[in-house]
Design a protein around this motif. Structure first.
Motif, PDB file in Angstrom:
ATOM      1  N   TRP A   1      -1.889  -6.820  10.045  1.00 20.27           N
ATOM      2  CA  TRP A   1      -1.379  -5.657   9.293  1.00 20.27           C
ATOM      3  C   TRP A   1      -2.421  -5.225   8.269  1.00 20.27           C
ATOM      4  CZ3 TRP A   1       3.847  -7.989   7.185  1.00 20.27           C
ATOM      5  CH2 TRP A   1       4.717  -8.235   8.278  1.00 20.27           C
ATOM      6  N   GLY A   2      -3.082  -6.243   7.737  1.00 17.39           N
ATOM      7  CA  GLY A   2      -4.065  -5.989   6.694  1.00 17.39           C
ATOM      8  C   GLY A   2      -4.987  -7.189   6.584  1.00 17.39           C
TER       9      GLY A   2
ATOM     10  N   VAL B   1     -12.418  -1.880  11.698  1.00 14.58           N
ATOM     11  CA  VAL B   1     -10.950  -1.790  11.568  1.00 14.58           C
ATOM     12  C   VAL B   1     -10.557  -1.143  10.243  1.00 14.58           C
ATOM     13  CG1 VAL B   1     -10.466  -3.704  13.152  1.00 14.58           C
ATOM     14  CG2 VAL B   1     -10.649  -4.165  10.705  1.00 14.58           C
TER      15      VAL B   1
ATOM     16  N   LYS C   1      -6.948   0.275   8.653  1.00 16.81           N
ATOM     17  CA  LYS C   1      -6.240  -0.975   8.325  1.00 16.81           C
ATOM     18  C   LYS C   1      -6.498  -1.317   6.855  1.00 16.81           C
ATOM     19  CE  LYS C   1      -6.546  -4.176  11.646  1.00 16.81           C
ATOM     20  NZ  LYS C   1      -5.240  -4.160  12.330  1.00 16.81           N
TER      21      LYS C   1
ATOM     22  N   ASN D   1      -7.371   3.328   2.199  1.00 15.22           N
ATOM     23  CA  ASN D   1      -6.849   2.007   2.573  1.00 15.22           C
ATOM     24  C   ASN D   1      -7.751   0.850   2.118  1.00 15.22           C
ATOM     25  OD1 ASN D   1      -8.704   3.150   4.489  1.00 15.22           O
ATOM     26  ND2 ASN D   1      -8.359   1.318   5.739  1.00 15.22           N
TER      27      ASN D   1
ATOM     28  N   CYS E   1       0.656  -3.358   3.270  1.00 16.46           N
ATOM     29  CA  CYS E   1       0.328  -3.709   4.666  1.00 16.46           C
ATOM     30  C   CYS E   1       1.579  -3.650   5.538  1.00 16.46           C
ATOM     31  CB  CYS E   1      -0.273  -5.108   4.747  1.00 16.46           C
ATOM     32  SG  CYS E   1      -1.839  -5.257   3.907  1.00 16.46           S
TER      33      CYS E   1
END
Lengths: 254, 205
Positions: free
Chosen positions: B39-40, B66, B71, B172, B198
């Motif tokens: 998710w993160g 990513v 992400k 992000n 996340c």
């Protein structure tokens, strides 16, 4: 503004916290993980764990202890006692310690400080110095090694300066003369070292009352004060110390 | 699931311990599939910059990819410094270049490293600091700091007799010069906030 730090010190022997006077006559002060967590809850800024036996057997125990502490305590802590190699430092840092302190091994091999700083960054490398006032020259202090049992002819101030040049990011300065006496820090020693180096200095040895803490920070010029007896045996809480210092104008994290 | 990047530097375990303590799903890993599926990502770091960059090796490119795809990424301490273009710690080293700026020595004339708890001013709109009020103390331990040139970055500052960047947010990409995993309750709240960011992102997918 950066605050000054209150750092309880937990001397560990056989998985118990102990505290002596002038490095002798040890008293039991409790379980290291429980005590560490309690100090963290009370608002301690950092903790120091020193393995005062520092044998091959205790090395394994101290790594386990670091893991336990790191699962329960979310403030920085330093680990020291008998650390000799970059590999041992790596293991302790990976287990959750924020910093490692070296004393005897750095005196024997000063390059250890440089190797550690290049690998971990100097903020991880604490040079612990056990200082004893020289009998011949009372305005000087000599470096002692092997848990204070062996005096050397190295001058404390010169060693502190050299340690900084090599890569130490902090100095943990213990006055052996004052340790455990509760008669106050050796602020002549603290001042001599804090004026000579540009890295943070933790004053250690002799805390007995709240004004002793103030004096070490102001007269001694220390960035942080370390104490054991007065917290372990509950003379003062961490909050009491911080409120006292804040009320006297010192920036604290409260 | 948050993935904390395991790349052979100090103190990666502490970040996992903090997530575990909070009851947040997190995993220490350097496996590319875990990083892709996360998710993160948290890039922690207690190391010298050059050592950290070489220890990260080929993972750097994957993390950049990513993160560029959206992400959430949180860099901590040296992990935060690596988000910038370059550093001059023990030689010249390139960073990930996700944030515009350079990592330079803290200016002389003060005690260095900057070590201990300093007060960070928390601007509105920085999502890591949701629920923390206008200012909080966090734990710092570093000798280098980022000079941010990225116009899109939101910045939280601390006062070390100059205005020093303590935390950055750009879309992000998040970074903290301080150690949230060692900053007591306020630090745990920062990690909880990152986890929540996340988790919300993962639910949208």
């Amino acid at each position: 503004m950066l605050t000054r730090r209150i750092i309880p010190c937990l001397d560990v022997k056989d998985n118990r916290v102990v505290k002596g006077v002038n490095f002798l006559n040890l008293r039991d002060a409790g379980d290291p993980v429980e005590l560490g967590a309690r100090y963290s809850d009370e608002g301690a800024d950092e903790l120091v764990f020193l393995d005062i036996t520092a044998t091959i057997h205790s090395r394994k125990t101290i790594v386990d202890l670091v893991r336990d502490v790191a699962e329960n305590v979310f403030i920085p802590f330093t680990v020291g006692g008998g650390i000799q190699t970059v590999g041992q430092m790596d293991e302790l840092l990976r287990s959750g310690a924020e910093k490692v302190s070296v004393n005897t091994a750095a005196v024997a091999n000063p390059n250890l400080l440089a190797e550690a700083a290049q690998r971990f960054g100097n903020q991880c490398v604490v040079l612990a110095i056990d200082a004893r006032r020289s009998k011949d020259r009372p305005d000087r202090w000599q470096v002692c090694v092997k848990a204070g049992s062996e005096p050397t002819d190295i001058d404390v101030v010169e060693w502190a300066v050299k340690g900084e040049q090599l890569g130490a990011g902090e100095i943990l300065l213990t006055s052996m003369d004052a340790d455990g006496t509760k008669a106050g820090y050796d602020n002549e020693l603290n001042k001599a070292v804090t004026e000579a180096v540009n890295i943070p200095v933790i004053a250690s040895g002799g805390a007995g009352s709240l004004d002793h803490l103030y004096d070490a920070l102001i007269d001694g010029g220390a960035d942080a004060v370390l104490m054991a007896s007065i917290t372990h045996f509950e003379n003062y809480t961490i909050t009491q110390m911080k409120e006292y210092l804040r009320d006297r104008g010192i920036p604290m994290n409260l | 699931m948050i993935v904390v990047i395991d790349y052979n530097v100090g103190n990666v375990k502490s970040v996992c311990n903090a997530f575990e303590y909070l009851g947040c799903a997190a995993k220490l890993s350097c496996a590319p599939t875990d990083i892709e599926d996360a998710w993160g990502i948290v890039l922690p770091g207690v190391a010298a910059f050059g050592y950290a960059v070489s220890a990260l090796g080929s993972l750097a490119e994957l993390i950049r990819r990513v993160a560029s795809a959206g992400k959430p990424l949180l860099g901590i301490c040296v992990g935060y410094q690596m988000l910038f273009e370059s550093s001059s710690e023990y030689g010249r080293h390139k960073g990930l270049g996700l944030l515009g700026g350079q990592v330079v020595p803290i200016p002389p004339g003060r005690v260095i490293p900057h070590m201990g708890w300093n007060l960070v001013e928390l601007p509105e709109g920085m999502r890591l600091f949701t629920g923390l009020g206008r200012q909080k103390h966090f734990y710092f331990a570093h000798s280098f700091c980022a000079e941010v040139t990225d116009a899109e970055a939101k910045i939280a500052y601390t006062d070390y007799r100059f205005e020093m960047t303590a935390s950055v947010q750009k879309e992000n990409i998040y970074g903290t010069q301080f150690h949230p995993e060692k900053s007591g309750k306020a630090g745990l709240k920062v990690l909880q906030n990152f986890h929540d960011i996340c988790e919300r992102g993962a639910q949208k997918c």
